[in-house]
Design a protein around this motif. Structure first.
Motif, PDB file in Angstrom:
ATOM      1  N   ALA A 167      11.830 -71.889  29.202  1.00  0.00           N
ATOM      2  CA  ALA A 167      13.152 -71.328  28.943  1.00  0.00           C
ATOM      3  C   ALA A 167      13.081 -70.260  27.870  1.00  0.00           C
ATOM      4  O   ALA A 167      13.902 -69.343  27.833  1.00  0.00           O
ATOM      5  CB  ALA A 167      14.117 -72.439  28.531  1.00  0.00           C
ATOM      6  N   ALA A 208      20.189 -80.612  29.833  1.00  0.00           N
ATOM      7  CA  ALA A 208      20.819 -79.298  29.953  1.00  0.00           C
ATOM      8  C   ALA A 208      19.849 -78.350  30.633  1.00  0.00           C
ATOM      9  O   ALA A 208      18.639 -78.455  30.458  1.00  0.00           O
ATOM     10  CB  ALA A 208      21.205 -78.757  28.582  1.00  0.00           C
ATOM     11  N   ALA A 209      20.393 -77.408  31.415  1.00  0.00           N
ATOM     12  CA  ALA A 209      19.542 -76.443  32.107  1.00  0.00           C
ATOM     13  C   ALA A 209      20.149 -75.042  32.150  1.00  0.00           C
ATOM     14  O   ALA A 209      19.446 -74.084  32.426  1.00  0.00           O
ATOM     15  CB  ALA A 209      19.250 -76.924  33.535  1.00  0.00           C
ATOM     16  N   ASP A 210      21.428 -74.901  31.851  1.00  0.00           N
ATOM     17  CA  ASP A 210      22.079 -73.595  31.878  1.00  0.00           C
ATOM     18  C   ASP A 210      21.775 -72.840  30.573  1.00  0.00           C
ATOM     19  O   ASP A 210      21.979 -73.384  29.482  1.00  0.00           O
ATOM     20  CB  ASP A 210      23.584 -73.771  32.039  1.00  0.00           C
ATOM     21  CG  ASP A 210      24.314 -72.438  32.010  1.00  0.00           C
ATOM     22  OD1 ASP A 210      24.798 -72.061  30.920  1.00  0.00           O
ATOM     23  OD2 ASP A 210      24.376 -71.774  33.056  1.00  0.00           O
ATOM     24  N   PRO A 211      21.304 -71.608  30.642  1.00  0.00           N
ATOM     25  CA  PRO A 211      20.927 -70.879  29.430  1.00  0.00           C
ATOM     26  C   PRO A 211      22.035 -70.761  28.384  1.00  0.00           C
ATOM     27  O   PRO A 211      21.776 -70.908  27.182  1.00  0.00           O
ATOM     28  CB  PRO A 211      20.506 -69.509  29.963  1.00  0.00           C
ATOM     29  CG  PRO A 211      20.004 -69.787  31.345  1.00  0.00           C
ATOM     30  CD  PRO A 211      20.904 -70.865  31.862  1.00  0.00           C
ATOM     31  N   ASP A 212      23.267 -70.503  28.812  1.00  0.00           N
ATOM     32  CA  ASP A 212      24.359 -70.372  27.843  1.00  0.00           C
ATOM     33  C   ASP A 212      24.666 -71.720  27.176  1.00  0.00           C
ATOM     34  O   ASP A 212      24.986 -71.779  25.980  1.00  0.00           O
ATOM     35  CB  ASP A 212      25.616 -69.816  28.510  1.00  0.00           C
ATOM     36  CG  ASP A 212      25.486 -68.344  28.859  1.00  0.00           C
ATOM     37  OD1 ASP A 212      24.699 -67.637  28.172  1.00  0.00           O
ATOM     38  OD2 ASP A 212      26.136 -67.892  29.816  1.00  0.00           O
ATOM     39  N   VAL A 213      24.577 -72.775  27.951  1.00  0.00           N
ATOM     40  CA  VAL A 213      24.770 -74.121  27.382  1.00  0.00           C
ATOM     41  C   VAL A 213      23.665 -74.419  26.380  1.00  0.00           C
ATOM     42  O   VAL A 213      23.913 -74.956  25.289  1.00  0.00           O
ATOM     43  CB  VAL A 213      24.801 -75.181  28.498  1.00  0.00           C
ATOM     44  CG1 VAL A 213      24.785 -76.588  27.913  1.00  0.00           C
ATOM     45  CG2 VAL A 213      26.041 -74.989  29.376  1.00  0.00           C
ATOM     46  N   ARG A 265      16.119 -68.507  29.426  1.00  0.00           N
ATOM     47  CA  ARG A 265      16.130 -68.674  30.887  1.00  0.00           C
ATOM     48  C   ARG A 265      16.367 -70.141  31.250  1.00  0.00           C
ATOM     49  O   ARG A 265      16.279 -71.017  30.385  1.00  0.00           O
ATOM     50  CB  ARG A 265      14.803 -68.193  31.467  1.00  0.00           C
ATOM     51  CG  ARG A 265      14.497 -66.734  31.155  1.00  0.00           C
ATOM     52  CD  ARG A 265      13.135 -66.307  31.671  1.00  0.00           C
ATOM     53  NE  ARG A 265      12.031 -66.975  30.998  1.00  0.00           N
ATOM     54  CZ  ARG A 265      11.502 -66.590  29.841  1.00  0.00           C
ATOM     55  NH1 ARG A 265      11.999 -65.537  29.199  1.00  0.00           N
ATOM     56  NH2 ARG A 265      10.507 -67.249  29.295  1.00  0.00           N
ATOM     57  N   SER A 266      16.619 -70.395  32.499  1.00  0.00           N
ATOM     58  CA  SER A 266      16.730 -71.783  32.953  1.00  0.00           C
ATOM     59  C   SER A 266      15.365 -72.449  32.860  1.00  0.00           C
ATOM     60  O   SER A 266      14.372 -71.894  33.345  1.00  0.00           O
ATOM     61  CB  SER A 266      17.235 -71.839  34.399  1.00  0.00           C
ATOM     62  OG  SER A 266      18.536 -71.310  34.490  1.00  0.00           O
ATOM     63  N   ARG A 302      21.919 -72.316  24.583  1.00  0.00           N
ATOM     64  CA  ARG A 302      22.194 -71.544  23.353  1.00  0.00           C
ATOM     65  C   ARG A 302      23.195 -72.289  22.462  1.00  0.00           C
ATOM     66  O   ARG A 302      22.995 -72.449  21.256  1.00  0.00           O
ATOM     67  CB  ARG A 302      22.742 -70.157  23.690  1.00  0.00           C
ATOM     68  CG  ARG A 302      21.734 -69.158  24.199  1.00  0.00           C
ATOM     69  CD  ARG A 302      22.387 -67.775  24.294  1.00  0.00           C
ATOM     70  NE  ARG A 302      21.454 -66.771  24.762  1.00  0.00           N
ATOM     71  CZ  ARG A 302      21.271 -66.455  26.048  1.00  0.00           C
ATOM     72  NH1 ARG A 302      21.984 -67.081  26.984  1.00  0.00           N
ATOM     73  NH2 ARG A 302      20.400 -65.535  26.393  1.00  0.00           N
ATOM     74  N   PRO A 343      14.970 -79.952  33.245  1.00  0.00           N
ATOM     75  CA  PRO A 343      16.015 -80.053  32.217  1.00  0.00           C
ATOM     76  C   PRO A 343      15.467 -80.557  30.882  1.00  0.00           C
ATOM     77  O   PRO A 343      14.516 -81.331  30.829  1.00  0.00           O
ATOM     78  CB  PRO A 343      17.001 -81.062  32.817  1.00  0.00           C
ATOM     79  CG  PRO A 343      16.756 -81.011  34.296  1.00  0.00           C
ATOM     80  CD  PRO A 343      15.283 -80.765  34.447  1.00  0.00           C
TER      81      PRO A 343
END
Length: 311
Positions: free
Chosen positions: A106, A239-244, A224-225, A246, A229
């Motif tokens: 990531a 968690a796996a979503d980049p914005d999450v 990145r993803s 962060r 996870p």
């Protein structure tokens, strides 16, 4: 199912990574990339000391990450093991969450090193030396530690910083408040309260300036993803979503490291095998939380080879 784990601050020691670097070109490549990213011979400091310089937060954080990632890199390159094929999840304790994200691609290695250097500097700068403190409550569950902190705060900051499991909770905050909590803990049946030799009160509200610095840096970082996870410290959930990711890393600076709950959640999700890279700190914690788990901690070339054969 299997999870790869990455240790946090306190696992540094002079000599870390030296034998691995001598034995493997792939380990050396990790250390050289980190040195270049930081414009510093961090690998020499890791190998030779002095210990007081290695212990500085701004050095310890990238050093622990580099050592753990070098161990993983050797397993991957010389043992033929791909993380995505052999682990369903990754997780790390505090700074180790950055190592876990790097392991799962990531974050790239240079970015991880620079973020951890900044994180260490920002955490150190957030509170004047001597104004904060941390203490380990041994023989306290999380609910008791939280209650003690609430009563000890008296208008100051006193929080449960690390829920490490096995009856160990680390508290953090203003020095006087932590000292009051230590007195209260003895009155309320906690087995021992031990003041920790740390340079700043991590994972509490006093770290808000550091959280703001990390928010700015992470907003500009390429996240990145991950390949698999990552179990986040502040939610004890994957968690796996980049914005999450962060957002979780920013919240982690002032939030509780929910390690006990993270291990319990991984176990409940079906993880039976845990592999720690670069130290032998998290392995014993995991066994106290999930006694039936299969746990191995990998540091040396022999241990890497043994794990590669077992996988």
């Amino acid at each position: 199912m299997r999870a790869f784990l990455f240790p946090g601050q306190g696992s540094q020691a002079v000599g870390m990574g030296a034998d691995l670097a001598a034995a493997s070109v792939h380990a050396r490549a990790v250390f050289e990339e980190v040195d270049e990213a930081l414009s510093q011979k961090l690998s020499r400091l890791m190998a030779e000391g002095p210990a007081e310089d290695l212990t500085l937060t701004e050095n310890a954080q990238p050093a622990i990450m580099a050592n753990a990632l070098a161990t993983l890199r050797v397993l991957e390159q010389e043992g033929g093991v791909r993380l995505a094929d052999k682990a369903e999840f990754v997780a790390g304790h505090s700074l180790g969450e950055y190592s876990a994200l790097c392991a799962a691609q990531a974050l790239d290695l240079s970015t991880t090193a620079r973020l951890l250097r900044l994180r260490g500097e920002a955490m150190q700068a957030a509170v004047p030396i001597g104004a904060g403190a941390m203490a380990a409550l041994l023989g306290a569950d999380f609910a008791l530690a939280e209650a003690i902190c609430a009563d000890a705060a008296q208008g100051e900051v006193c929080q449960a910083a690390n829920d490490n499991g096995g009856g160990q909770v680390v508290i953090s905050g203003n020095k006087a408040a932590v000292e009051r909590a230590m007195v209260l803990s003895k009155e309320r049946g906690v087995k021992r309260a031990v003041l920790l030799a740390v340079s700043a009160p991590f994972h509490c509200a006093l770290m808000q300036p550091a959280a703001e610095a990390m928010a700015k840096a992470l907003a500009e970082a390429d996240v990145r993803s991950p390949l698999v996870p990552v179990y986040a410290n502040v939610t004890a959930a994957p968690a796996a979503d980049p914005d999450v990711i962060r957002d979780l890393l920013v919240r982690q600076v002032t939030g509780t490291v929910r390690w006990r709950e993270s291990v319990e959640a991984m176990w409940d999700a079906g993880v039976t095998d845990f592999v720690e890279f670069g130290a032998k700190v998290l392995g014993p914690m995991v066994k106290r939380i999930a006694p039936d788990a299969n746990v191995v901690s990998i540091v040396t070339m022999n241990e890497i080879e043994a794990l590669a054969a077992a996988l």
